[in-house]
Design an enzyme around this catalytic site. Structure first.
Site, PDB file in Angstrom:
ATOM      1  N   ALA A  65      36.369  17.675  17.240  1.00 62.87           N
ATOM      2  CA  ALA A  65      36.050  17.049  18.519  1.00 62.87           C
ATOM      3  C   ALA A  65      35.819  15.566  18.264  1.00 62.87           C
ATOM      4  CB  ALA A  65      34.804  17.692  19.093  1.00 62.87           C
ATOM      5  N   GLY A 109      36.402  21.258  15.418  1.00 61.96           N
ATOM      6  CA  GLY A 109      37.202  21.728  16.552  1.00 61.96           C
ATOM      7  C   GLY A 109      38.680  21.830  16.224  1.00 61.96           C
ATOM      8  N   GLU A 112      39.012  25.122  14.630  1.00 62.13           N
ATOM      9  CA  GLU A 112      38.837  26.118  15.705  1.00 62.13           C
ATOM     10  C   GLU A 112      40.093  26.207  16.577  1.00 62.13           C
ATOM     11  OE1 GLU A 112      35.129  24.120  16.714  1.00 62.13           O
ATOM     12  OE2 GLU A 112      34.107  26.037  16.531  1.00 62.13           O
ATOM     13  N   GLU A 132      30.583  20.617  10.928  1.00 60.39           N
ATOM     14  CA  GLU A 132      29.670  20.189  11.996  1.00 60.39           C
ATOM     15  C   GLU A 132      28.239  20.052  11.528  1.00 60.39           C
ATOM     16  OE1 GLU A 132      32.047  22.522  12.303  1.00 60.39           O
ATOM     17  OE2 GLU A 132      32.992  22.420  14.277  1.00 60.39           O
TER      18      GLU A 132
HETATM   19  N1  CO8 Z   1      36.074  12.039  15.942  1.00 59.95           N
HETATM   20  C1  CO8 Z   1      36.354  10.734  16.186  1.00 59.95           C
HETATM   21  N2  CO8 Z   1      36.999   9.931  15.312  1.00 59.95           N
HETATM   22  C2  CO8 Z   1      37.374  10.489  14.130  1.00 59.95           C
HETATM   23  C3  CO8 Z   1      37.115  11.828  13.822  1.00 59.95           C
HETATM   24  C4  CO8 Z   1      36.438  12.631  14.795  1.00 59.95           C
HETATM   25  N3  CO8 Z   1      36.200  13.932  14.614  1.00 59.95           N
HETATM   26  N4  CO8 Z   1      37.587  12.072  12.576  1.00 59.95           N
HETATM   27  C5  CO8 Z   1      38.135  10.928  12.136  1.00 59.95           C
HETATM   28  N5  CO8 Z   1      38.013   9.966  13.072  1.00 59.95           N
HETATM   29  C6  CO8 Z   1      38.458   8.571  12.994  1.00 59.95           C
HETATM   30  C7  CO8 Z   1      37.590   7.742  12.084  1.00 59.95           C
HETATM   31  O1  CO8 Z   1      36.441   7.329  12.765  1.00 59.95           O
HETATM   32  C8  CO8 Z   1      38.525   6.622  11.712  1.00 59.95           C
HETATM   33  O2  CO8 Z   1      38.589   5.738  12.792  1.00 59.95           O
HETATM   34  P1  CO8 Z   1      38.392   4.121  12.528  1.00 59.95           P
HETATM   35  O3  CO8 Z   1      39.603   3.747  11.727  1.00 59.95           O
HETATM   36  O4  CO8 Z   1      38.392   3.554  13.903  1.00 59.95           O
HETATM   37  O5  CO8 Z   1      37.138   3.968  11.767  1.00 59.95           O
HETATM   38  C9  CO8 Z   1      39.880   7.311  11.631  1.00 59.95           C
HETATM   39  O6  CO8 Z   1      39.732   8.525  12.373  1.00 59.95           O
HETATM   40  C10 CO8 Z   1      40.297   7.690  10.218  1.00 59.95           C
HETATM   41  O7  CO8 Z   1      39.252   8.422   9.639  1.00 59.95           O
HETATM   42  P2  CO8 Z   1      38.562   8.024   8.234  1.00 59.95           P
HETATM   43  O8  CO8 Z   1      38.632   6.558   8.024  1.00 59.95           O
HETATM   44  O9  CO8 Z   1      37.208   8.679   8.210  1.00 59.95           O
HETATM   45  O10 CO8 Z   1      39.560   8.745   7.230  1.00 59.95           O
HETATM   46  P3  CO8 Z   1      39.234   9.326   5.774  1.00 59.95           P
HETATM   47  O11 CO8 Z   1      40.523   9.684   5.167  1.00 59.95           O
HETATM   48  O12 CO8 Z   1      38.332   8.399   5.030  1.00 59.95           O
HETATM   49  O13 CO8 Z   1      38.398  10.678   6.049  1.00 59.95           O
HETATM   50  C11 CO8 Z   1      37.930  12.766   7.128  1.00 59.95           C
HETATM   51  C12 CO8 Z   1      39.003  11.756   6.684  1.00 59.95           C
HETATM   52  C13 CO8 Z   1      37.255  13.387   5.917  1.00 59.95           C
HETATM   53  C14 CO8 Z   1      38.638  13.841   7.940  1.00 59.95           C
HETATM   54  C15 CO8 Z   1      36.867  12.030   8.003  1.00 59.95           C
HETATM   55  O14 CO8 Z   1      37.526  11.281   9.018  1.00 59.95           O
HETATM   56  C16 CO8 Z   1      35.891  12.942   8.680  1.00 59.95           C
HETATM   57  O15 CO8 Z   1      34.988  13.454   8.031  1.00 59.95           O
HETATM   58  N6  CO8 Z   1      36.036  13.152  10.010  1.00 59.95           N
HETATM   59  C17 CO8 Z   1      35.103  13.909  10.790  1.00 59.95           C
HETATM   60  C18 CO8 Z   1      35.308  15.396  10.566  1.00 59.95           C
HETATM   61  C19 CO8 Z   1      34.273  16.158  11.344  1.00 59.95           C
HETATM   62  O16 CO8 Z   1      33.085  16.049  11.137  1.00 59.95           O
HETATM   63  N7  CO8 Z   1      34.738  17.013  12.291  1.00 59.95           N
HETATM   64  C20 CO8 Z   1      33.882  17.783  13.128  1.00 59.95           C
HETATM   65  C21 CO8 Z   1      33.634  17.082  14.417  1.00 59.95           C
HETATM   66  S1  CO8 Z   1      32.437  17.908  15.450  1.00 59.95           S
HETATM   67  C22 CO8 Z   1      33.295  19.168  16.150  1.00 59.95           C
HETATM   68  O17 CO8 Z   1      34.464  19.328  15.978  1.00 59.95           O
HETATM   69  C23 CO8 Z   1      32.479  20.062  17.016  1.00 59.95           C
HETATM   70  C24 CO8 Z   1      33.343  20.914  17.891  1.00 59.95           C
HETATM   71  C25 CO8 Z   1      32.509  21.798  18.741  1.00 59.95           C
HETATM   72  C26 CO8 Z   1      32.100  21.184  20.049  1.00 59.95           C
HETATM   73  C27 CO8 Z   1      31.709  22.326  20.924  1.00 59.95           C
HETATM   74  C28 CO8 Z   1      30.965  21.958  22.127  1.00 59.95           C
HETATM   75  C29 CO8 Z   1      30.641  23.167  22.988  1.00 59.95           C
END
Ligand code: CO8
Length: 258
Positions: A65, A109, A112, A132
């Site tokens: 998400a 997500g 998922e 998460e």
């Molecule tokens: N949301 C928003 N932006 C994201 C996300 C995300 N989930 N993941 C990556 N991005 C963005 C980064 O912010 C970055 O943007 P910017 O260049 O503007 O800074 C760009 O994508 C590239 O990412 P990274 O620079 O971080 O790339 P890396 O190669 O260094 O890392 C990773 C890759 C490991 C995948 C890292 O991006 C990461 O950890 N991302 C987040 C993963 C995460 O925590 N996912 C879970 C999110 S929460 C969720 O999904 C909950 C769902 C349930 C909701 C239910 C409600 C009822």
């Protein structure tokens, strides 16, 4: 149809959706969710589409998400909007087979969403996880339930509690993905598999999907009875007559979807 966050194309009876926010690793924001709901709704009603492939542009299938969009929301915001409720419902109730072609990160997500599809083909570079907990929340689009059913309690619990990622080989061993493919062969194979599915009788494929999914919802006995009743009902279709006649006559079946 042109979308802001999706690329949509068709190849005969195969519909291909590419999540297309590569700069944000295809994070699921509200726009993307609304567009995916709209496209699946259209293809559910389109008799010309027999199978869908869902994939992601760039380095990710989807990294979850959209954290930036979600971060400031209050409990009342997410409760009243039933955040991700309609999204989960739209994908899980899509009646035709959907194949997830996971090319990179499938996290939170994104993992998922892949699990909401009917099966997952992964490239060697795919990574799966439910991170998460690192954000002070837990999976919320079915991850605690579906991952547990895919890989069993021990691995699901470890992944949800630690946020550790699984690589494609581990995901295949654990039963999360059906097959691992070289990255440059993933889409070719996903489309070939989808074409094969779409060449079958569409109503029979839909009933087969419904019946396999019933295994998640019922007791064994109820599931077996559901299967048997639907199996018997297939003898009322032209496609059962055609499929069996074609076998006996040693020729390819020509299904009429009736
Ligand atoms: N949301 C928003 N932006 C994201 C996300 C995300 N989930 N993941 C990556 N991005 C963005 C980064 O912010 C970055 O943007 P910017 O260049 O503007 O800074 C760009 O994508 C590239 O990412 P990274 O620079 O971080 O790339 P890396 O190669 O260094 O890392 C990773 C890759 C490991 C995948 C890292 O991006 C990461 O950890 N991302 C987040 C993963 C995460 O925590 N996912 C879970 C999110 S929460 C969720 O999904 C909950 C769902 C349930 C909701 C239910 C409600 C009822």
């Amino acid at each position: 149809m042109t979308y802001e966050t999706l690329l949509v194309e068709t190849d005969g009876p195969v519909g291909i959706i590419t999540l297309n926010r590569p700069d944000a690793l295809n994070a699921l924001n509200s726009k993307l969710c609304a567009e995916l709901i709209e496209q699946l709704g259209a293809w559910d009603k389109d008799a010309g589409i027999g199978c869908v492939v869902l994939t992601g542009a760039g380095r990710a299938f989807a990294a979850g998400a959209d954290i930036k969009e979600m971060a400031p929301r209050s409990y009342m915001d997410v409760y009243k909007a039933d955040m991700f409720g309609a999204f989960e419902q739209a994908v899980s109730s899509f009646r035709k087979p959907i194949v997830a072609a996971v090319n990179g990160f499938a996290l939170g997500g994104g993992c998922e969403l892949a699990m909401l599809c009917d099966f997952i083909l992964a490239s060697e570079t795919a990574k799966f996880g439910q991170p998460e907990i690192n954000l002070g929340v837990m999976p919320g689009i079915g991850g605690t339930q579906r991952l547990t059913r895919y890989v069993g309690k021990s691995k699901a619990m470890e992944m949800c509690l630690t946020g550790r990622m699984m690589d494609a080989a581990e995901a295949e061993r654990a039963g999360l993905v059906s097959r691992v493919l070289p990255a440059d062969k993933l889409m070719e194979e996903a489309k070939a598999v989808a074409k094969k599915i779409a060449s079958q009788s569409q109503p029979i494929a839909m009933m087969t999907k419904e019946t396999v999914n019933a295994a998640y919802e019922t007791t064994l006995r109820q599931g077996i009875m559901f299967e048997r009743r639907l199996f018997h009902s297939m003898f009322a279709t032209a496609d059962q007559k055609e499929g069996m006649a074609a076998f006996v006559e040693k020729r390819p079946a020509k299904f009429s979807n009736s």
